[in-house]
Structures are given as C-alpha cells and as structure tokens.
Design an enzyme around this catalytic site. Structure first.
Site, PDB file in Angstrom:
ATOM      1  N   LYS A 310       0.547  -1.535  -0.173  1.00 48.10           N
ATOM      2  CA  LYS A 310      -0.455   0.157  -0.253  1.00 48.10           C
ATOM      3  C   LYS A 310       1.312   1.202  -0.251  1.00 48.10           C
ATOM      4  CE  LYS A 310      -4.639  -1.712   2.173  1.00 48.10           C
ATOM      5  NZ  LYS A 310      -5.157  -1.595   3.099  1.00 48.10           N
ATOM      6  N   ASP A 347      -9.894   3.136   1.754  1.00 49.61           N
ATOM      7  CA  ASP A 347      -9.560   2.677   3.706  1.00 49.61           C
ATOM      8  C   ASP A 347     -10.609   3.540   4.394  1.00 49.61           C
ATOM      9  OD1 ASP A 347      -9.485  -0.091   3.188  1.00 49.61           O
ATOM     10  OD2 ASP A 347      -6.420   0.594   3.217  1.00 49.61           O
TER      11      ASP A 347
HETATM   12  P1  NAP Z   1      -0.390  -2.302   9.025  1.00 51.27           P
HETATM   13  O1  NAP Z   1       0.519  -1.227   8.481  1.00 51.27           O
HETATM   14  O2  NAP Z   1       1.355  -3.612   9.288  1.00 51.27           O
HETATM   15  O3  NAP Z   1       0.089  -1.566  11.338  1.00 51.27           O
HETATM   16  C1  NAP Z   1      -0.032  -2.988  11.854  1.00 51.27           C
HETATM   17  C2  NAP Z   1      -0.175  -2.437  13.140  1.00 51.27           C
HETATM   18  O4  NAP Z   1      -1.064  -3.275  14.107  1.00 51.27           O
HETATM   19  C3  NAP Z   1       1.205  -1.478  13.627  1.00 51.27           C
HETATM   20  O5  NAP Z   1       0.411  -0.440  14.572  1.00 51.27           O
HETATM   21  C4  NAP Z   1       1.517  -2.483  14.899  1.00 51.27           C
HETATM   22  O6  NAP Z   1       1.641  -2.207  16.005  1.00 51.27           O
HETATM   23  C5  NAP Z   1       0.038  -3.271  15.580  1.00 51.27           C
HETATM   24  N1  NAP Z   1       0.072  -4.830  15.514  1.00 51.27           N
HETATM   25  C6  NAP Z   1       0.630  -5.957  15.271  1.00 51.27           C
HETATM   26  N2  NAP Z   1       0.548  -7.042  15.444  1.00 51.27           N
HETATM   27  C7  NAP Z   1       0.094  -6.600  16.647  1.00 51.27           C
HETATM   28  C8  NAP Z   1       0.667  -7.094  18.226  1.00 51.27           C
HETATM   29  N3  NAP Z   1       0.709  -8.764  17.787  1.00 51.27           N
HETATM   30  N4  NAP Z   1       0.607  -6.452  19.081  1.00 51.27           N
HETATM   31  C9  NAP Z   1       0.168  -5.497  19.309  1.00 51.27           C
HETATM   32  N5  NAP Z   1       0.527  -4.435  17.803  1.00 51.27           N
HETATM   33  C10 NAP Z   1       0.177  -4.811  17.181  1.00 51.27           C
HETATM   34  O7  NAP Z   1      -0.832  -3.167   9.311  1.00 51.27           O
HETATM   35  P2  NAP Z   1      -2.424  -2.339   8.238  1.00 51.27           P
HETATM   36  O8  NAP Z   1      -2.725  -2.933   7.285  1.00 51.27           O
HETATM   37  O9  NAP Z   1      -2.893  -0.995   9.038  1.00 51.27           O
HETATM   38  O10 NAP Z   1      -3.778  -3.345   8.863  1.00 51.27           O
HETATM   39  C11 NAP Z   1      -3.886  -3.536  10.231  1.00 51.27           C
HETATM   40  C12 NAP Z   1      -5.307  -4.690  10.431  1.00 51.27           C
HETATM   41  O11 NAP Z   1      -6.001  -3.778   9.778  1.00 51.27           O
HETATM   42  C13 NAP Z   1      -4.659  -5.719   9.469  1.00 51.27           C
HETATM   43  O12 NAP Z   1      -5.399  -6.853  10.274  1.00 51.27           O
HETATM   44  C14 NAP Z   1      -6.030  -5.860   8.497  1.00 51.27           C
HETATM   45  O13 NAP Z   1      -6.394  -6.613   8.277  1.00 51.27           O
HETATM   46  C15 NAP Z   1      -7.193  -4.470   9.100  1.00 51.27           C
HETATM   47  N6  NAP Z   1      -7.989  -4.169   8.504  1.00 51.27           N
HETATM   48  C16 NAP Z   1      -8.995  -4.146   7.670  1.00 51.27           C
HETATM   49  C17 NAP Z   1      -9.390  -3.780   6.726  1.00 51.27           C
HETATM   50  C18 NAP Z   1     -10.678  -4.357   6.940  1.00 51.27           C
HETATM   51  O14 NAP Z   1     -11.154  -3.888   5.525  1.00 51.27           O
HETATM   52  N7  NAP Z   1     -12.032  -5.007   7.526  1.00 51.27           N
HETATM   53  C19 NAP Z   1      -8.838  -2.910   5.865  1.00 51.27           C
HETATM   54  C20 NAP Z   1      -7.604  -2.646   6.055  1.00 51.27           C
HETATM   55  C21 NAP Z   1      -6.776  -3.159   7.177  1.00 51.27           C
HETATM   56  P3  NAP Z   1       3.796  -1.704  15.608  1.00 51.27           P
HETATM   57  O15 NAP Z   1       3.652  -0.007  15.294  1.00 51.27           O
HETATM   58  O16 NAP Z   1       4.312  -1.885  17.246  1.00 51.27           O
HETATM   59  O17 NAP Z   1       4.760  -2.808  15.080  1.00 51.27           O
END
Ligand code: NAP
Length: 608
Positions: A310, A347
C-alpha cells in the site's frame, strides 16, 4: 469372461470446438477414478484421466471404456506421465506408450505425451499414435518460466495436434510472457499455456483470453494435479471463464499473501450483478515493481492494493487523491487508457461509512489502536470529519509519530482509564488468531467498538466489548465499504453493496471452522501488551495534557453539531472515470516510471 480392450466400432469424434475447461480426474484405484469422473460428469464434458496416478494403469482401461461408452458426449485425454517428467508412472517409455495406445482404443480421443518421451520415439510410433486419435505434446517446467520460444522450437520437432506448455510462475510478469506466447502461437497452432504456482493463477483465466485452446482445472477441491490449479466450478462461478472475451476488462487484488483474500469473491459477484464485462483476479505480487510491470503489460485496469504494497506503490503513481497524499498509502490503483497510474485510498471511506451510519463524527471522541496503514486511514479520515482522535500503539514511538503528523493525541495505555470514548477502533491484526485482544474488557470504556479484523464474525476484542456493554461494528463492514468505493471508481456505476456484503458474510461463515472457532468456542481473552520503548521516546505533548475522566457524550447532541459541519467526502463521480480526472495531478516528488524500466526489471529479476 474377461473382456479385452478393443477399438470402439465408431471412433469417438472430437467436437469442432473443445470445451474451455478440461478437468483432471485422479483416483486411488480404477473404481475410485471412475467414481470421481461420475461425480462431475453432469457438469463437465472434458476430462483428463491421469492414468499415471494408478498403480496399474492398464487395469483401469476396461472401466474407462465402459464409462466413455456410457457418456458419448465426453471428450477424454489420457495421460500417463513418467515420474522423470513430473508424473507418477515409473515404467519405461515403451510401457507408457502401451498404456496410451490402449487408452485410445478405450475411447480417449486425445493422448498427452510429454516432450521428453516423444523425443525418444521413432517417427512411425508417433504416426501410429496420431492415426488413432489426437496427439497432445506437453512440456513442463516445475521451477520457472524460461525462454518459451526456444521451448516451442524444440517441441516443433514432433508434429502434434496440440502443444501444451506448462511452466512455473516465479513472478507475475511470467504470466505476461505466457500470454504473449499464446497470443503469438495460437494464430497458427492449437496451443495450451498455463503457469503453475500461486503467482500463475491468473494465467489459468487470462490464458483463455490470450488464445489457449483450453485450460486445466481440478474436478474438486483437494483433487488438484498441479500447483495453483483451481476447481472448474470456481473458474466458472467466480471468474466466469465461459464468458471471457478479448473485451473483458481485468481487475485484481495484489498483495503477499493474497490467496486468502475475499476480494475476488466479493468483486466478481459485484461485476456479475452489474453486468460488467470484467474479471477480478488474485495477483500474488512479491514485489511492487513486478506488480506495476504486470499492470502495464496485460493491461490490468484496476487493482486493489493490499499488504505489504500500500505504501511502496505510491512512488509509481502519476496522480493521487487527497487521502493517498495524506495517509501515504494507496489501496486502489487505476490504470488510465494512456498507461498512467492513479492512486486512491478507499480505506478511509471504508472506516468512515460504518461509523457515520451510526453516529455523527463531528466532535466524537475516538481511540485508534495501531499506527499502521489502516490506523492512518482511520486517523486522517476522522480528523478530517472533526472527531477528537487518540492513538495508542504497541510501539509508542510509531504511535507518537503518527499523532504528531496528523495533529492528534497519543495516549499511554495506563491513561486509558481516564477516558470514555464514543468508539474504539482496533486497527491492528491482533485477534485474527481468535485468541488475543488489543484491550481487555476492563479497559474498554466506549459506546462502540470497531474491530477491523474482518475474517471473524466475533473476535476476542468484540466479545470483550460486548461484555463491557459496548455495541460492536464488525470489520467486514469496512471491507465491503472500501470495495464499494473501488467498484464505483473503476466502473462509474453504483456498487451492489448488499450483494457484496452477502457474499463476504457467506465466505466468512464458510471459512469459520478453518479460521477459528472463536465465536462458538470462546478462549480466555489475552490482552496484548504495549512494547516497552527501546530508547526513551521523544516526549510528544498530547493535546489533552490534563486528561479527565469524561462522561459519555450524548450521540443526539452530536447529531445536531454534525449537521452544522460539512465534512469533505471521498466520492467518485458517477459517469466520469476518475482515472481520467484525478483529484490531484502528479503528487510532488512522485516519479512516473517508464514501462519496463531497467530498475524495475532488475528488481523484478532479483525477485525471481
Ligand atoms: P500494518 O500497517 O502492518 O500495521 C499494523 C499495526 O498493528 C501496527 O501499528 C502494529 O504495531 C500493530 N500490531 C501488529 N501486531 C501487533 C501485536 N501483536 N500486538 C499489538 N500491536 C500489533 O497493518 P495495517 O494495514 O494497518 O492493517 C492492520 C489490520 O487492519 C490488519 O488486521 C488488516 O487485516 C486490517 N484491515 C482491515 C480492513 C478491512 O477492510 N476491514 C482494511 C485494512 C486493514 P507496531 O507499530 O508496534 O508494529
């Protein structure tokens, strides 16, 4: 009395036009193989019998002949591939040929002989095979997609009715090579081309559009005979391979991994519902350079960009919308007619829509957990709508940086108890395992809880939220809404949102046991901990310097306030493709890439 295999009185003719899909039939023994064929015979009229999967292929031929006589409309390929060439038959070439000749006598109109075996045969033996039916000469590369022209030159030493080239895609661009090959050779020959592997999935659909005489499919899930093979039912129902034509537009979801994405099911259902001549495919992109090359070459008109591309896609864009600029992340790619690439971030709308359907966002107090791409979409979108936004994150320094950039508040986890929120949003993957929750029940003081994790109907976080008296907004609503916006951007038509949501819900329910038994089998919730800072983070002064425990805000009071405010909306204009009318021209510092630039090529090469 034991029957012998004889040539049928009337040789079974081949239809003028072969069906588009040939399903591979395997079995543990002859009876099992025929039973598997009978299971699909009402839907399938073209079958490949993998005789090499049987311990004694010759023992199956009587049953095969009876089966083919019972179903005279069937087209049958007999394959007895040797182990040395990727099959399971352990005998010498002479025995392999005996099986194939007898399979022809049993009624198989086509025999598959791999190039390696064919090159050892005398011309008379080849002529003998050809006189009794059609010869399909096959080539397989189980590791890579190399020089297809050189492979074809070698295959032309043998005169065959069909030439089948099956390679392995190690990048998306390998599919482009296969399609160019098919487009070129199908003018003069009956060719079949497929790339195996997860990255080759698109060739199983697009190969047909490029001129492949037919494609191979699994008869049932679990009955795959090659990596990346898809069931015939899925190819027909989801990808509508029977309706593909040169005018079919191509869209897809690109990420790594991408196999589990529900987007193909949701978007293909929407395209079908709205009668759009288009197909939406999973694009397993290991590198963003490979993705961009593939998008430009196929061409692919639009892509849903997902993790981990992304952010890295942004530098390839010729223009972006406001949200992509603000969040630095693009989840929607549009390829203009001139090949230029435009990026949108839907998003943001995906987060905002489910929230604003429930309460006014102006003045709402919102806690966002996380500081990644999804969190950024929530933070910037809500800030724009006039909400008071707070962030917590596992790595405080990252959360503080986002808070500073977006001019919102960062909170330490210990401070949470001082606040009452209108909504808490989980923008982390925590809970996908069905076990962990980003906050425990006692930490949840909110009217609503919104969990972006969307592949589970109930997560440990939403369970804890219900126990704490909060209302739950499920993550699939965001997933559907961001898809609705993408559909509208690409097609300039209103998206069938209800249909899309139904497909997603059905898929989530179907996957429930495999994903997690969370809703029916609750596990003790495990709140995840904040990461202790590695080094002392720069103290960002949160806006709410003296946080006070706040009373829940009356939603009705906010409705009045929100009416007064006019939030900016991310709305694609119906009837006008945004690709040709991006909100913002070329983002500052973004370099448009020339098609197949050396840099892109070398990076893509490295990936192979
Ligand atoms: P990302 O850019 O990789 O960011 C992940 C975030 O989650 C970071 O802030 C990370 O913290 C935190 N994190 C990861 N593992 C963790 C853990 N074990 N404990 C605590 N914090 C943790 O991912 P993203 O694209 O933002 O996506 C995040 C989530 O949203 C995913 O599950 C994705 O599937 C979901 N999502 C859903 C939709 C939907 O349509 N429903 C759309 C987009 C995303 P750190 O900064 O400490 O690494």
């Amino acid at each position: 009395m034991k029957r012998t295999v004889e040539a049928p009185p009337n040789p079974r003719p081949l239809p003028l036009r072969l069906p588009r899909l040939c399903v591979a039939i395997v079995g543990s023994d002859p009876a099992d193989m025929i039973a598997n064929a009978i299971n699909v015979v009402r839907e399938e009229s073209f079958m490949e019998f993998r005789l090499d999967y049987l311990k004694q292929p010759l023992a199956a031929l009587n049953a095969l002949r009876d089966f083919l006589h019972t179903y005279p409309h069937l087209v049958a390929i007999a394959t007895c591939r040797r182990a040395a060439n990727g099959g399971k038959f352990r005998g010498p070439v002479a025995d392999q040929m005996e099986v194939l000749r007898k399979a022809q006598a049993a009624g198989c109109q086509i025999v598959d002989v791999e190039l390696e075996s064919a090159l050892t045969l005398k011309p008379a033996e080849i002529a003998n095979l050809c006189s009794r039916g059609s010869l399909l000469l096959s080539f397989h590369d189980f590791k890579a997609t190399k020089d297809l022209e050189a492979i074809f030159q070698k295959m032309q030493q043998i005169r065959a009715d069909y030439y089948k080239v099956v390679t392995t895609a190690t990048c998306l661009y390998d599919n482009v090579r296969m399609m160019k090959f098919l487009e070129d050779k199908s003018r003069d020959y009956s060719v079949i081309g497929v790339c195996m592997g997860e990255q080759g999935v698109i060739s199983r659909v697009l190969g047909l559009r490029a001129g492949s005489a037919f494609s191979f499919a699994a008869a049932t899930a679990g009955g795959e005979t090659a990596p990346g093979q898809i069931t015939a039912r899925h190819l027909r129902d989801v990808y509508r391979v029977d309706q593909l034509d040169p005018a079919t537009r191509i869209y897809g979801v690109a990420g790594d991994p991408v196999g589990q994405s529900l987007s193909p099911q949701m978007m293909n259902a929407a395209l079908r519902r709205e009668n759009v001549n288009a197909v939406y495919l999973p694009l397993h992109a290991l590198s963003v350079e490979d993705l961009v090359e593939c998008v430009r070459a196929v061409p692919i008109q639009g892509v849903s960009v997902t993790m981990p591309h992304k952010e890295s896609i942004v530098k390839f864009l010729d223009g972006t919308d406001l949200w992509t600029q603000k969040t630095g992340a693009c989840n929607t790619l549009v390829r203009g007619k001139d090949g230029r690439l435009f990026g949108y971030n839907t998003d943001v709308a995906g987060v905002l829509r489910p929230l604003e359907q429930r309460f006014p966002l102006m003045g709402a107090k919102v806690l966002v957990i996380g500081a990644g791409g999804a969190a950024r979409a929530a933070v910037y979108g809500l800030k724009e709508r006039g909400s008071e936004v707070f962030i917590i994150n596992r790595t405080p320094a990252k959360g503080m940086k986002l808070a500073k950039d977006a001019k919102v508040n960062y909170l330490g986890r210990a401070d949470l108890k001082k606040y009452q929120f209108d909504v808490i949003i989980n923008a982390t993957p925590v809970g996908m395992d069905g076990v962990q929750t980003p906050l425990g029940e006692k930490e949840i003081k909110a009217t609503f809880v919104f969990d972006m994790v969307y592949r589970l109907l109930e997560t440990p976080f939403t369970r804890a939220a219900r126990a704490a008296g909060a209302q739950v907004i499920p993550g699939y609503e965001m997933f559907v809404q961001q898809g609705v916006q993408q559909f509208q951007i690409w097609t300039a038509k209103p998206a069938p949102a209800n249909e899309m949501q139904n497909v997603v819900l059905a898929a989530i329910n179907l996957n429930k046991p495999a994903e997690s038994a969370a809703p029916d089998n609750p596990q003790p919730e495990k709140p995840v901990a904040e990461k202790p800072p590695v080094e002392k983070p720069q103290a960002e002064k949160p806006k709410a310097e003296k946080p006070q425990a706040e009373k829940p805000k009356a939603v009705a009071a906010k409705a009045a306030a929100a009416k007064a405010a006019k939030p900016k909306a991310v709305k694609p204009k119906a009837g006008k493709s945004k690709a040709e009318n991006p909100k913002t021209e070329k983002s500052k510092g973004a370099k448009p890439r020339a098609d197949k630039s050396p840099a892109a090529k070398s990076k893509a090469k490295k990936n192979k």
